[in-house]
Design a protein around this motif. Structure first.
Motif, mmCIF file in Angstrom:
data_model
loop_
_atom_site.group_PDB
_atom_site.id
_atom_site.type_symbol
_atom_site.label_atom_id
_atom_site.label_comp_id
_atom_site.label_asym_id
_atom_site.label_seq_id
_atom_site.Cartn_x
_atom_site.Cartn_y
_atom_site.Cartn_z
ATOM 1 N N UNK A 193 0.843 -1.205 0.000
ATOM 2 C CA UNK A 193 0.000 0.000 0.000
ATOM 3 C C UNK A 193 0.874 1.250 0.000
ATOM 4 N N UNK A 194 1.939 1.237 0.779
ATOM 5 C CA UNK A 194 2.850 2.385 0.829
ATOM 6 C C UNK A 194 3.539 2.573 -0.516
ATOM 7 N N UNK A 195 3.954 1.490 -1.136
ATOM 8 C CA UNK A 195 4.584 1.577 -2.456
ATOM 9 C C UNK A 195 3.614 2.140 -3.496
ATOM 10 N N UNK A 210 4.295 5.494 -5.650
ATOM 11 C CA UNK A 210 4.349 5.464 -7.114
ATOM 12 C C UNK A 210 3.382 6.456 -7.746
ATOM 13 N N UNK A 211 2.377 6.886 -7.002
ATOM 14 C CA UNK A 211 1.391 7.846 -7.527
ATOM 15 C C UNK A 211 1.908 9.280 -7.480
ATOM 16 N N UNK A 212 2.961 9.499 -6.746
ATOM 17 C CA UNK A 212 3.508 10.868 -6.642
ATOM 18 C C UNK A 212 4.178 11.293 -7.898
#
Length: 155
Positions: free
Chosen positions: A147-149, A153-155
């Motif tokens: 979830x953190x990854x 990756x959306x940034x």
């Protein structure tokens, strides 16, 4: 510039243990697949996904997403597997420019022979040595990290 937050001893032990375990498991399982079946881990992953897909068929973008591979890596690997007769590419009936990757008879035979041995190896060196609570903790940790990854990756 912000100050580096170095890992403390406990954090460093956990991180290095995870990396060593991951590398060791991958190396061992890949070696077992190669020695027993002539398959690399990458071959196994491709064949496993195709064998689980309806009709043993997937579009390349679907297979690439499942494997989390770049388009060029997937294309090169599929070409090697195609030369060995494990998969074939067929025209896509709904997209004239597209293709469908299809597991062949020999590819299906190979994954059916390899899967039980692979699962046995996974059990032998991993699953059977952990408690139900430890397995659940691994699932929780994996879900948190993934979830953190995904957010990163959306940034």
């Amino acid at each position: 510039m912000t100050e580096v937050r170095w890992l403390d001893e406990r954090e460093q032990r956990a991180w290095r243990s995870l990396m060593t375990m991951q590398h060791g498991l991958s190396e061992y399982l890949d070696r077992q697949l190669r020695n027993r079946c002539g398959l690399s881990d990458a071959d196994y992953q491709v064949l496993a996904h195709l064998s689980e897909a309806p009709g043993g068929r997937l579009r390349p973008f679907e297979l690439g997403a499942l494997l989390r591979w770049e388009k060029s890596r997937l294309s090169q690997h599929l070409s090697r597997m195609e030369k060995r007769g494990l998969v074939t590419r067929e025209p896509c009936p709904t997209d004239q420019r597209g293709a469908v990757i299809v597991i062949t008879g020999p590819g299906g035979d190979l994954i059916r022979a390899a899967a039980p041995q692979h699962v046995s190896d996974v059990r032998d060196v991993f699953v059977d040595h952990l408690t139900a609570a430890e397995l659940e903790t691994l699932v929780t940790i994996g879900d948190k990290v993934r979830a953190r990854l995904a957010r990163a990756e959306q940034r």
